[in-house]
Design an enzyme around this catalytic site. Sequence first.
Site, PDB file in Angstrom:
ATOM      1  N   ARG A  51     -11.539  10.100  18.199  1.00  0.00           N
ATOM      2  CA  ARG A  51     -12.126  10.188  16.854  1.00  0.00           C
ATOM      3  C   ARG A  51     -11.515  11.398  16.166  1.00  0.00           C
ATOM      4  O   ARG A  51     -10.763  12.157  16.769  1.00  0.00           O
ATOM      5  CB  ARG A  51     -13.659  10.193  16.863  1.00  0.00           C
ATOM      6  CG  ARG A  51     -14.387  10.679  18.068  1.00  0.00           C
ATOM      7  CD  ARG A  51     -14.324  12.161  18.272  1.00  0.00           C
ATOM      8  NE  ARG A  51     -14.626  12.846  17.035  1.00  0.00           N
ATOM      9  CZ  ARG A  51     -14.160  14.021  16.715  1.00  0.00           C
ATOM     10  NH1 ARG A  51     -13.362  14.686  17.542  1.00  0.00           N
ATOM     11  NH2 ARG A  51     -14.475  14.598  15.570  1.00  0.00           N
ATOM     12  N   GLY A  52     -11.857  11.569  14.886  1.00  0.00           N
ATOM     13  CA  GLY A  52     -11.184  12.617  14.108  1.00  0.00           C
ATOM     14  C   GLY A  52      -9.986  11.975  13.408  1.00  0.00           C
ATOM     15  O   GLY A  52      -9.228  11.219  14.051  1.00  0.00           O
ATOM     16  N   ARG A  88     -11.747   1.579  11.632  1.00  0.00           N
ATOM     17  CA  ARG A  88     -12.739   2.477  11.018  1.00  0.00           C
ATOM     18  C   ARG A  88     -12.337   2.644   9.549  1.00  0.00           C
ATOM     19  O   ARG A  88     -11.155   2.838   9.254  1.00  0.00           O
ATOM     20  CB  ARG A  88     -12.773   3.857  11.720  1.00  0.00           C
ATOM     21  CG  ARG A  88     -13.469   3.799  13.080  1.00  0.00           C
ATOM     22  CD  ARG A  88     -13.772   5.183  13.626  1.00  0.00           C
ATOM     23  NE  ARG A  88     -14.936   5.781  13.016  1.00  0.00           N
ATOM     24  CZ  ARG A  88     -15.283   7.072  13.197  1.00  0.00           C
ATOM     25  NH1 ARG A  88     -14.537   7.864  13.955  1.00  0.00           N
ATOM     26  NH2 ARG A  88     -16.363   7.554  12.623  1.00  0.00           N
ATOM     27  N   GLN A 199     -21.023  15.733  17.387  1.00  0.00           N
ATOM     28  CA  GLN A 199     -19.633  16.166  17.611  1.00  0.00           C
ATOM     29  C   GLN A 199     -19.515  17.689  17.598  1.00  0.00           C
ATOM     30  O   GLN A 199     -18.632  18.253  18.242  1.00  0.00           O
ATOM     31  CB  GLN A 199     -18.707  15.597  16.538  1.00  0.00           C
ATOM     32  CG  GLN A 199     -18.467  14.104  16.611  1.00  0.00           C
ATOM     33  CD  GLN A 199     -19.392  13.361  15.678  1.00  0.00           C
ATOM     34  OE1 GLN A 199     -20.541  13.750  15.476  1.00  0.00           O
ATOM     35  NE2 GLN A 199     -18.914  12.283  15.110  1.00  0.00           N
ATOM     36  N   ASP A 240     -11.878  13.451   6.306  1.00  0.00           N
ATOM     37  CA  ASP A 240     -11.333  12.147   6.705  1.00  0.00           C
ATOM     38  C   ASP A 240     -10.508  11.527   5.593  1.00  0.00           C
ATOM     39  O   ASP A 240      -9.684  10.640   5.838  1.00  0.00           O
ATOM     40  CB  ASP A 240     -12.471  11.202   7.090  1.00  0.00           C
ATOM     41  CG  ASP A 240     -13.068  11.661   8.401  1.00  0.00           C
ATOM     42  OD1 ASP A 240     -13.903  12.588   8.370  1.00  0.00           O
ATOM     43  OD2 ASP A 240     -12.662  11.134   9.445  1.00  0.00           O
ATOM     44  N   ASN A 250     -16.094  13.684   4.256  1.00  0.00           N
ATOM     45  CA  ASN A 250     -16.159  14.220   5.627  1.00  0.00           C
ATOM     46  C   ASN A 250     -17.491  13.810   6.253  1.00  0.00           C
ATOM     47  O   ASN A 250     -18.332  13.170   5.607  1.00  0.00           O
ATOM     48  CB  ASN A 250     -15.993  15.747   5.618  1.00  0.00           C
ATOM     49  CG  ASN A 250     -15.747  16.299   7.020  1.00  0.00           C
ATOM     50  OD1 ASN A 250     -14.939  15.756   7.771  1.00  0.00           O
ATOM     51  ND2 ASN A 250     -16.450  17.343   7.399  1.00  0.00           N
ATOM     52  N   LYS A 251     -17.677  14.195   7.488  1.00  0.00           N
ATOM     53  CA  LYS A 251     -18.876  13.826   8.253  1.00  0.00           C
ATOM     54  C   LYS A 251     -20.156  14.055   7.466  1.00  0.00           C
ATOM     55  O   LYS A 251     -20.288  15.064   6.769  1.00  0.00           O
ATOM     56  CB  LYS A 251     -18.877  14.636   9.556  1.00  0.00           C
ATOM     57  CG  LYS A 251     -20.001  14.362  10.520  1.00  0.00           C
ATOM     58  CD  LYS A 251     -20.157  12.906  10.868  1.00  0.00           C
ATOM     59  CE  LYS A 251     -18.907  12.282  11.445  1.00  0.00           C
ATOM     60  NZ  LYS A 251     -18.977  10.803  11.499  1.00  0.00           N
TER      61      LYS A 251
HETATM   62  O1  MRU Z   1     -16.762  10.323  13.061  1.00  0.00           O
HETATM   63  P1  MRU Z   1     -15.706  11.306  13.472  1.00  0.00           P
HETATM   64  O2  MRU Z   1     -16.093  12.122  14.655  1.00  0.00           O
HETATM   65  O3  MRU Z   1     -14.364  10.647  13.639  1.00  0.00           O
HETATM   66  O4  MRU Z   1     -15.612  12.275  12.231  1.00  0.00           O
HETATM   67  C1  MRU Z   1     -14.692  13.329  12.264  1.00  0.00           C
HETATM   68  C2  MRU Z   1     -14.788  14.224  11.087  1.00  0.00           C
HETATM   69  O5  MRU Z   1     -15.596  14.034  10.215  1.00  0.00           O
HETATM   70  C3  MRU Z   1     -13.771  15.317  10.997  1.00  0.00           C
HETATM   71  O6  MRU Z   1     -14.284  16.397  10.273  1.00  0.00           O
HETATM   72  C4  MRU Z   1     -12.518  14.789  10.280  1.00  0.00           C
HETATM   73  O7  MRU Z   1     -12.070  13.604  10.856  1.00  0.00           O
HETATM   74  C5  MRU Z   1     -11.443  15.792  10.262  1.00  0.00           C
HETATM   75  S1  MRU Z   1     -10.663  15.911  11.828  1.00  0.00           S
HETATM   76  C6  MRU Z   1      -9.465  17.110  11.759  1.00  0.00           C
END
Ligand code: MRU
Length: 356
Positions: A51-52, A88, A199, A240, A250-251
């Site tokens: 993920r990320g 995703r 996370q 993202d 972002n998250k």
């Molecule tokens: O749902 P995830 O864990 O994939 O979300 C990740 C994030 O929101 C990160 O902040 C983003 O992908 C940046 S990663 C360098």
Amino acid sequence: MKIEGKEYRTIWFVNNVVKIIDQTKLPHQFIIKDLKTVKDAINAIKTMEVRGAPLIGATAAYGLVLAIMENNDQTFLKKSSEDLINSRPTAINLKWAVDRMMKKFSGINSDQILNIALNEAKEICEEDVKFCENIGLNGLKIIEEIYNKKKDTVNILTHCNAGWLATINWGTATSPIYHAHKKGIKVHVWVDETRPRNQGANLTSYELNEEKIPNTIIADNTGGILMQRGEVDMCIVGTDRTIATGDVANKIGTYLKALAAHDNNVPFYVALPSSTIDWETTDLKNIPIEERNFEELSYVEGLDENNNVKKVLIYPKKSKAMNIAFDVTPAKYVTGLITEKGVCEASEKGLKELFK
Ligand code: MRU
């Protein structure tokens, strides 16, 4: 970066297999998993074993390598590329990586395509490492400035995991922190737990511990009072998808943190490689926002008293829950975008000037 003193990357290719660190098992178990087919790659992205944004982009690139190894046929490759992009919705890096790979294949003979694909997937990873390192060096200057004024530990708040586990190495939001630490600047990180998948607690705190960076996990709602008390010097988060206007997806929870930072005059930075910029979208309402299974909220996983990993229900059985995975922070709340090319204003003008 290191795990128990040993250097790792988050993804690598060896003996015709893609290796990943299964992030659904961290922090309690460290398991390296093999991806052997494009379906394995899609599944790893969907279930968040990887993920990320930058890491899922790299996994999609290697997914196409696996697709070619399985069935070197144009129709299969096209279908695989679509499935990878759709695995995703929010992180633009998936589409960015797949488009880049597919462009490389145009006009290439089928007997050459595997080599080309493998080289390009490796190149995507190497480039990400370099970009994240540069993000670190650019962000380091901001931390250094605060440290020189304050002459004491710089307290940095981060949300989710935009660490090396979300990229190939270094991370985006964590890279300036790792560089500051290497330079002897005292830093302490407030790590938002990041419900529902934690996370922050499970991955960011884990990787900071492994690099011996002082950090404290806080519940997601704690940032506001810490900022009011003057205990946060700056926020750095990842993204993202940052659209052409500088608005940042972002998250979930990032937006609320940005509002609190704005109200308390705390600088709020977003760190990103250019592979996360969506140049085509100009309205934040058009960013696809992922909604995941509500069971990610109602169940939690952890170690029981016998050190076995156990999943338990924490909500009333009859309750409904909703799991929106990302939100969008308008550019006006972002102090600056820290990129591989430098730091710019979060605006169309700022981005265009940096990425001519
Ligand atoms: O749902 P995830 O864990 O994939 O979300 C990740 C994030 O929101 C990160 O902040 C983003 O992908 C940046 S990663 C360098």
